[in-house]
Design a protein around this motif. Sequence first.
Motif, PDB file in Angstrom:
ATOM      1  N   GLN A   1      -5.483  -5.515  69.371  1.00 31.19           N
ATOM      2  CA  GLN A   1      -4.367  -5.354  70.285  1.00 31.19           C
ATOM      3  C   GLN A   1      -3.775  -3.944  70.265  1.00 31.19           C
ATOM      4  OE1 GLN A   1      -1.717  -8.303  68.814  1.00 31.19           O
ATOM      5  NE2 GLN A   1      -3.077  -9.997  69.308  1.00 31.19           N
ATOM      6  N   ILE A   2      -4.178  -3.126  69.291  1.00 28.50           N
ATOM      7  CA  ILE A   2      -3.629  -1.778  69.155  1.00 28.50           C
ATOM      8  C   ILE A   2      -4.251  -0.876  70.212  1.00 28.50           C
ATOM      9  CG2 ILE A   2      -3.482   0.222  67.615  1.00 28.50           C
ATOM     10  CD1 ILE A   2      -3.433  -1.697  65.273  1.00 28.50           C
ATOM     11  N   ASP A   3      -3.421   0.007  70.770  1.00 29.54           N
ATOM     12  CA  ASP A   3      -3.886   0.972  71.756  1.00 29.54           C
ATOM     13  C   ASP A   3      -4.929   1.892  71.123  1.00 29.54           C
ATOM     14  OD1 ASP A   3      -4.079   2.293  74.132  1.00 29.54           O
ATOM     15  OD2 ASP A   3      -2.264   3.482  73.868  1.00 29.54           O
ATOM     16  N   ASP A   4      -5.926   2.286  71.897  1.00 31.85           N
ATOM     17  CA  ASP A   4      -7.026   3.100  71.371  1.00 31.85           C
ATOM     18  C   ASP A   4      -6.570   4.461  70.850  1.00 31.85           C
ATOM     19  OD1 ASP A   4      -8.858   1.136  71.887  1.00 31.85           O
ATOM     20  OD2 ASP A   4      -9.387   1.908  73.874  1.00 31.85           O
TER      21      ASP A   4
ATOM     22  N   PHE B   1       4.046  -2.554  65.227  1.00 29.20           N
ATOM     23  CA  PHE B   1       4.623  -1.419  65.954  1.00 29.20           C
ATOM     24  C   PHE B   1       3.566  -0.742  66.824  1.00 29.20           C
ATOM     25  CE2 PHE B   1       5.436   3.174  66.168  1.00 29.20           C
ATOM     26  CZ  PHE B   1       6.639   3.164  66.852  1.00 29.20           C
ATOM     27  N   MET B   2       2.346  -0.603  66.302  1.00 30.95           N
ATOM     28  CA  MET B   2       1.301   0.070  67.067  1.00 30.95           C
ATOM     29  C   MET B   2       0.796  -0.776  68.236  1.00 30.95           C
ATOM     30  SD  MET B   2      -1.003   2.197  64.338  1.00 30.95           S
ATOM     31  CE  MET B   2      -1.346   0.847  63.227  1.00 30.95           C
ATOM     32  N   THR B   3       1.030  -2.095  68.212  1.00 32.24           N
ATOM     33  CA  THR B   3       0.613  -2.908  69.348  1.00 32.24           C
ATOM     34  C   THR B   3       1.535  -2.730  70.543  1.00 32.24           C
ATOM     35  OG1 THR B   3       1.864  -4.828  68.565  1.00 32.24           O
ATOM     36  CG2 THR B   3      -0.458  -4.680  67.918  1.00 32.24           C
ATOM     37  N   ASP B   4       2.795  -2.380  70.290  1.00 33.92           N
ATOM     38  CA  ASP B   4       3.761  -2.245  71.380  1.00 33.92           C
ATOM     39  C   ASP B   4       4.703  -1.080  71.079  1.00 33.92           C
ATOM     40  OD1 ASP B   4       5.058  -2.849  73.750  1.00 33.92           O
ATOM     41  OD2 ASP B   4       6.455  -4.213  72.766  1.00 33.92           O
TER      42      ASP B   4
END
Length: 146
Positions: free
Chosen positions: A102-105, A28-31
């Motif tokens: 791949q997770i947003d910072d 979920f946190m990747t997209d």
Amino acid sequence: MAIEKWLAVTSLGLFAMFAGEMISIYYFMTDVPEAIEFSIKFDADPKIFQFISIGVAPAGILAAVPFIMTRQYGSKPVGGLIAIGGVIMLVGMLVTYSMVDQIDDVYITDVVKYTPILFMILSIPVIVVGAYLTKEKKRRPKKEFF
């Protein structure tokens, strides 16, 4: 089946549930959808702590109880179930750790970075305990002649 086998099956299920929960939140946190990203402040730390408390903590306890019950004589099915649970947790944590890049910072915290590593390390003793139970030989009881 004896109670220790059912406890080992339950721990296996909880290890699998924990791995699935962690994979799902990291995915979920990747997209994160834009509608959620701008309207709701999402923090993964409380969810990860919740997954630990309802997944892997009871699984560890449920793996320890059959180990204590069968450590004197060993049990191949119980040891195998416990070892498989450790392998499932190890593989699940490897998958989640591969998603960290791949997770947003915005969502990266110490808990998000280090939880998969911690549980990869903790899965090794679970595998070892399961393997120990499969190798343990049954001891012959002493015969009393008098």
